[in-house]
Structure formats: C-alpha cells, structure tokens
Design an enzyme around this catalytic site. Sequence first.
Site, PDB file in Angstrom:
ATOM      1  N   PRO A 170     -29.665  -9.079   1.551  1.00 54.88           N
ATOM      2  CA  PRO A 170     -30.540  -8.379   0.562  1.00 54.88           C
ATOM      3  C   PRO A 170     -31.824  -8.983   0.677  1.00 54.88           C
ATOM      4  O   PRO A 170     -32.155 -10.098   0.992  1.00 54.88           O
ATOM      5  CB  PRO A 170     -29.950  -8.821  -0.654  1.00 54.88           C
ATOM      6  CG  PRO A 170     -28.438  -9.110  -0.376  1.00 54.88           C
ATOM      7  CD  PRO A 170     -28.604  -9.728   0.797  1.00 54.88           C
ATOM      8  N   LYS A 171     -32.979  -8.051   0.550  1.00 59.11           N
ATOM      9  CA  LYS A 171     -34.442  -8.738   0.583  1.00 59.11           C
ATOM     10  C   LYS A 171     -34.623  -8.991  -0.837  1.00 59.11           C
ATOM     11  O   LYS A 171     -35.005  -8.123  -1.672  1.00 59.11           O
ATOM     12  CB  LYS A 171     -35.442  -7.818   1.228  1.00 59.11           C
ATOM     13  CG  LYS A 171     -36.771  -8.296   1.509  1.00 59.11           C
ATOM     14  CD  LYS A 171     -37.570  -7.179   1.949  1.00 59.11           C
ATOM     15  CE  LYS A 171     -38.956  -7.874   2.253  1.00 59.11           C
ATOM     16  NZ  LYS A 171     -39.640  -8.446   1.066  1.00 59.11           N
ATOM     17  N   TRP A 172     -34.909 -10.203  -1.123  1.00 54.60           N
ATOM     18  CA  TRP A 172     -35.222 -10.650  -2.591  1.00 54.60           C
ATOM     19  C   TRP A 172     -36.639 -10.803  -2.825  1.00 54.60           C
ATOM     20  O   TRP A 172     -37.409 -11.067  -2.135  1.00 54.60           O
ATOM     21  CB  TRP A 172     -34.668 -12.177  -2.639  1.00 54.60           C
ATOM     22  CG  TRP A 172     -33.194 -12.534  -2.325  1.00 54.60           C
ATOM     23  CD1 TRP A 172     -33.121 -12.912  -0.723  1.00 54.60           C
ATOM     24  CD2 TRP A 172     -32.216 -12.020  -2.637  1.00 54.60           C
ATOM     25  NE1 TRP A 172     -31.610 -12.703  -0.660  1.00 54.60           N
ATOM     26  CE2 TRP A 172     -31.099 -12.490  -1.925  1.00 54.60           C
ATOM     27  CE3 TRP A 172     -31.667 -11.696  -3.944  1.00 54.60           C
ATOM     28  CZ2 TRP A 172     -29.721 -12.305  -2.287  1.00 54.60           C
ATOM     29  CZ3 TRP A 172     -30.341 -11.568  -4.436  1.00 54.60           C
ATOM     30  CH2 TRP A 172     -29.384 -12.016  -3.408  1.00 54.60           C
ATOM     31  N   ASP A 200     -36.156  -5.433  -3.275  1.00 52.70           N
ATOM     32  CA  ASP A 200     -36.910  -4.334  -2.733  1.00 52.70           C
ATOM     33  C   ASP A 200     -36.727  -4.125  -0.930  1.00 52.70           C
ATOM     34  O   ASP A 200     -37.304  -3.791  -0.361  1.00 52.70           O
ATOM     35  CB  ASP A 200     -38.507  -4.804  -2.573  1.00 52.70           C
ATOM     36  CG  ASP A 200     -38.558  -6.243  -1.819  1.00 52.70           C
ATOM     37  OD1 ASP A 200     -37.781  -6.733  -1.365  1.00 52.70           O
ATOM     38  OD2 ASP A 200     -40.022  -6.329  -1.910  1.00 52.70           O
ATOM     39  N   GLY A 201     -35.300  -4.412  -0.800  1.00 56.40           N
ATOM     40  CA  GLY A 201     -35.049  -3.687   0.766  1.00 56.40           C
ATOM     41  C   GLY A 201     -33.970  -4.698   1.237  1.00 56.40           C
ATOM     42  O   GLY A 201     -33.106  -5.356   0.693  1.00 56.40           O
TER      43      GLY A 201
END
Length: 350
Positions: A34-36, A185-186
């Site tokens: 996950p993009k934190w 967010d990504g």
Amino acid sequence: MKSPLGPVPAPMLAKSVPGLPDQDSVPGGLGYEPKWDGFRGIVSYDGESVEITSRGSKPLTRYFPELVDAFAEQLEEPCVIDGEIVLRLGAPGGERLDWDALSQRIHPAASRIQTLSSETPASFIAFDLLERDGLSLMERPFSERRSSLVDLLGSAVAPLHLSRLTQDVDTARRWLVEFEGAGLDGVVAKPLAAPYSPGKRVMLKVKHHRSADVVVIGYRVHTSGEGVGSLLLGLYDDSGELRSVGGASAFTAARRLELVSELEPAVMRDAEGAVVTGEGERSRFSSGKDVSFVRLEPTIVAEVRYDQMEGSRFRHTVQFDRWRPDRDASSCTFDQLETPVAYDFGAVLE
C-alpha cells in the site's frame, strides 16, 4: 543526522506509472505494498537514542515523542528503518488517515507538541530496513531486507506496524481500489531483487487520478511578477455557495503570460475600473507570503486532473487539462466527484 553507521541515507524514491505492472515485467519479480499517505521517515536507533529524519533530511524527532518512546521500547538492536509516519482518526471500524491532523503535528511549541502527541498520536508503518546491528543491508536485494525487517518488527505493537506486502498483482489491484476508502493514495511496486538506491526512483507507484470540471475564481501572479502563477478553483455546494477547493499551477513561462490574456475578460473591476483583489487563506506554512489574488467573475470552467479529496478540498495541487467553454459554471458541483467507498484503516494493517 547520522545512522549507527554514519550519515542517514536519502530515501529511495518511486516513479509514477499508469497501472500496476505484472510480476514478469521486472527481473526477479515485484512486491506490492500500500502507498501510505503521510510523512516519509528514516528512523535511526543506535541502541540508546532515536532520531527521525524526513525525506528532505529535516529532523522530525521532536514532533513525535510518542514514536520515539515506542522505538526505544520495542527495538532490541541498532538499526535504520525506512517507513511512513501516518495519523489515523475515527472510531474503530471506521478509521482513516487524516493528512490535516498530521500536518498540525509540526508545531514550534513544545507544549503543543506534547498535547498533540496524546490527543492525536501518530503511527509508523515500516517498509524497509537499511541497517541492522552494525551492518548495512543496502546492497542486499529487497527480498532479503524485507525478510530481515519481518524478523525485527514482526511482533511490533501499535503505534509501530509492518507494512503489508503481496506478490500477487490481483491482490494489489484490489488494494488500489479498496484502501483509498481508508485514506491511502495508491500502491507501490518494488523490485524484489533491487538493492536500496538512495535518491533513485527505482520503485513504481500507481496513484488515483480523476478529472473534474471546476470554476476558475481567481489567479495569483507568479513570483517572478509576470504571468499567472496559479489558478484558484471552486465548486458549488448543495446550498449554491461557491467554495474554494484548491489550485492548479506548474505552468511554463510562456503559458503563464498566455493565461493573463485568456482570463482578462473575467477579471473583476470596481466602479473606477481598478482590478479587484482578494486575500487567500493563510496557514503557518504561508506566514509572510503574499497570498493575494486577482478575483475573477465565476464564468470560466476548466477541466483538471486530481488524485483525491481531503474533506472538501483537493488533497494536492491539481493539473490543468483544458478549458471547458461548453460547460456552465453553475454545473460545477461537488456531486460530480467520485467518492471512494469507506474502508477501515485498521483492516489495512491486518
């Protein structure tokens, strides 16, 4: 700042790609995380003291005493960890990341920092290990660094967490959709065979990108004194009020001058013909800066690209795409925006 082995390395970076690549697109395969959405943090622990530095090598240690205490208590050997400082708010089962609350943690007053560390405590998501027990791991492949990180922090407890990782691209694509509802967010794709490369864009990131039609309500003059530096944007709410939602910038020098001419017909003027200006919103980050802007009649519509919303505003500066002369400004409302399905941040950490 120094790590147990010397100066703190610059963090490895990621370049944007339009979609998540498959495993076989990179020799050795990929790991997906996950993009934190928080502050990048490099944590250095020498066995006694903890230091946290930002992506730009700025010290963050004093702003997050609760994390310093957690690292000192839970780490059992000297190490350097790469990760993200995030702040989660909401009732259990409905938590999500909150960027505004995280931004408030950067405060000059020690008393305020201490209060916020209790009222809105931060969390740390670890996703890479650069040094451990006096040895550099940076030349080793990510797969080995990850294995060592799991060994080091596999039993960590909140506020320290180990980032989720999968080698299944379908799972990663599901995360890209679901986890946005928790404020992420990504998704990031990391080559499993790659060494840690400070300052290099070795990783691949996929973020959410959407478009919206917005009303151009004003512009700021570029810092050079010539042309348009940024466009101020608005949307109409349910009551019919035009609300500021953010801005668009990053225009070339030639384009900045063109925009002045294109926007001239909509410039508001008083009875004497003088240009009407306004005062933009101030924050502690804009202290001392000129936030005045030229007011425009709410008649011009632009199509912009954005990634996500933070409350009723665009989370980041948006990208101007094109004018929309076919659209009436009154049709630019919040209901055109895509709303992610809510997802509990706590479930992201499981």
